[in-house]
Scaffold this active site. Structure first.
Site, PDB file in Angstrom:
ATOM      1  N   TYR A  94       0.769  -1.181   0.001  1.00 51.66           N
ATOM      2  CA  TYR A  94      -0.377  -0.276   0.039  1.00 51.66           C
ATOM      3  C   TYR A  94       1.065   1.487  -0.195  1.00 51.66           C
ATOM      4  O   TYR A  94       1.652   1.600   0.630  1.00 51.66           O
ATOM      5  CB  TYR A  94      -0.886  -0.011   1.288  1.00 51.66           C
ATOM      6  CG  TYR A  94      -2.338   1.187   0.822  1.00 51.66           C
ATOM      7  CD1 TYR A  94      -3.198   0.427   0.635  1.00 51.66           C
ATOM      8  CD2 TYR A  94      -2.142   2.565   1.351  1.00 51.66           C
ATOM      9  CE1 TYR A  94      -3.725   1.131   0.263  1.00 51.66           C
ATOM     10  CE2 TYR A  94      -3.114   3.390   1.410  1.00 51.66           C
ATOM     11  CZ  TYR A  94      -3.913   2.735   0.280  1.00 51.66           C
ATOM     12  OH  TYR A  94      -4.991   3.480   0.674  1.00 51.66           O
ATOM     13  N   SER A  95       1.310   2.200  -0.769  1.00 48.58           N
ATOM     14  CA  SER A  95       1.371   3.687  -0.769  1.00 48.58           C
ATOM     15  C   SER A  95       2.846   3.143  -0.993  1.00 48.58           C
ATOM     16  O   SER A  95       3.674   2.608  -1.960  1.00 48.58           O
ATOM     17  CB  SER A  95       0.940   4.182   0.046  1.00 48.58           C
ATOM     18  OG  SER A  95       1.566   5.236  -0.399  1.00 48.58           O
ATOM     19  N   MET A  96       3.734   3.332   0.477  1.00 46.25           N
ATOM     20  CA  MET A  96       5.215   3.402   0.065  1.00 46.25           C
ATOM     21  C   MET A  96       5.401   1.572   0.103  1.00 46.25           C
ATOM     22  O   MET A  96       6.333   1.247  -1.045  1.00 46.25           O
ATOM     23  CB  MET A  96       5.516   3.705   0.682  1.00 46.25           C
ATOM     24  CG  MET A  96       7.182   3.314   1.585  1.00 46.25           C
ATOM     25  SD  MET A  96       7.992   4.500   2.712  1.00 46.25           S
ATOM     26  CE  MET A  96       7.602   3.301   4.004  1.00 46.25           C
ATOM     27  N   ALA A 122      -1.577  -0.581  -3.890  1.00 49.63           N
ATOM     28  CA  ALA A 122      -2.519   0.504  -4.017  1.00 49.63           C
ATOM     29  C   ALA A 122      -2.333   1.389  -3.251  1.00 49.63           C
ATOM     30  O   ALA A 122      -1.417   1.782  -2.954  1.00 49.63           O
ATOM     31  CB  ALA A 122      -3.667  -0.250  -2.726  1.00 49.63           C
TER      32      ALA A 122
END
Length: 252
Positions: A94-96, A122
């Site tokens: 997720y993200s990073m 994501a």
């Protein structure tokens, strides 16, 4: 290989299940820790064992200094995750965490000839794209706090608590340094399917930036836009989990 009931400060497991057919490794967003995914195990079938990754500087690794560059971090994760790749596995970032899981797959491919069943990403633009936002990691504390508060991921009570911020700030600043110092190196696309998720109201990551993940695989690619801002993980957990279960159905 690992004892199926023994986990570490790096590879956690809320509900160990030696009988599971595959492991789902989850990688958190900037400033996040393994606890972000703690409740996910309750919504997964018993055939999937949930294994959130704990990154140094937080949670069980609170006493370890956080990393500021992605390659040393990915190499350290690889060393610690290898014993748990003794059964089929998938990654969710997720993200990073999306960027970390992507680079981890490339390292595992080149050095160990290991491949996941699936990569789920994501709230993160494709790695070959430059960020659409100016760098913030080196801003003074007040400006940095103002910048991260726009993502809506940090509770106001935390942002306004001086003691908590003294602990939290160096970690999230290090995480943003990891992201902002990242330099993409072209390699051949992955051979596992990629499923990407984006937030319809995410001001940080556009539909176009998410869809560009398609270039990173020669296997099937899917894209799902979900109602919510950059932290739609907090409001659309069931959509994410159910989509992953469906995608992994043939393996469980």
């Amino acid at each position: 290989m690992a004892n199926n009931t023994t986990f570490t400060s790096w590879v956690t497991c809320p509900k160990p299940n030696p009988q599971a057919k595959l492991r789902l490794f989850c990688f958190p967003y900037s400033g996040g820790n393994a606890a972000v995914f703690r409740t996910w195990a309750d919504d997964l079938p018993t055939t999937i064992e949930l294994c959130p990754i704990e990154i140094p500087g937080r949670g069980r690794q609170i006493k370890s200094p956080p990393y500021t560059e992605i390659q040393p971090l990915v190499r350290a994760i690889a060393t610690n995750i290898i014993p748990y790749l003794d059964k089929p596995y998938a990654f969710f970032g997720y993200s990073m965490g999306a960027l970390i899981s992507f680079e981890l797959i490339r390292l595992l491919r080149s050095e160990y000839n290991f491949y996941p069943l699936h990569l789920f990403v994501a709230a993160r633009h494709a790695p070959q794209l430059l960020s659409e936002k100016p760098p913030i990691s080196q801003l003074p504390d007040r400006d940095f706090l103002a910048a991260i508060s726009q993502f809506n991921g940090t509770p106001k009570a935390v942002l306004e608590n001086a003691e908590l911020m003294q602990i939290f700030l160096p970690i999230i600043r290090a995480d943003f340094t990891v992201l902002e110092s990242y330099a993409y190196s072209p390699q051949s696309p992955l051979n596992c399917p990629i499923s990407a998720f984006g937030g319809l109201q995410d001001p940080a990551v556009s539909y176009t930036a998410i869809s560009a993940w398609q270039e990173q695989t020669i296997a099937p690619f899917s894209l799902q836009m979900i109602d919510g801002d950059h932290f739609f993980i907090n409001t659309s957990k069931s959509i994410l989990i159910n989509t992953m279960i469906q995608s992994l159905q043939s393996h469980i």
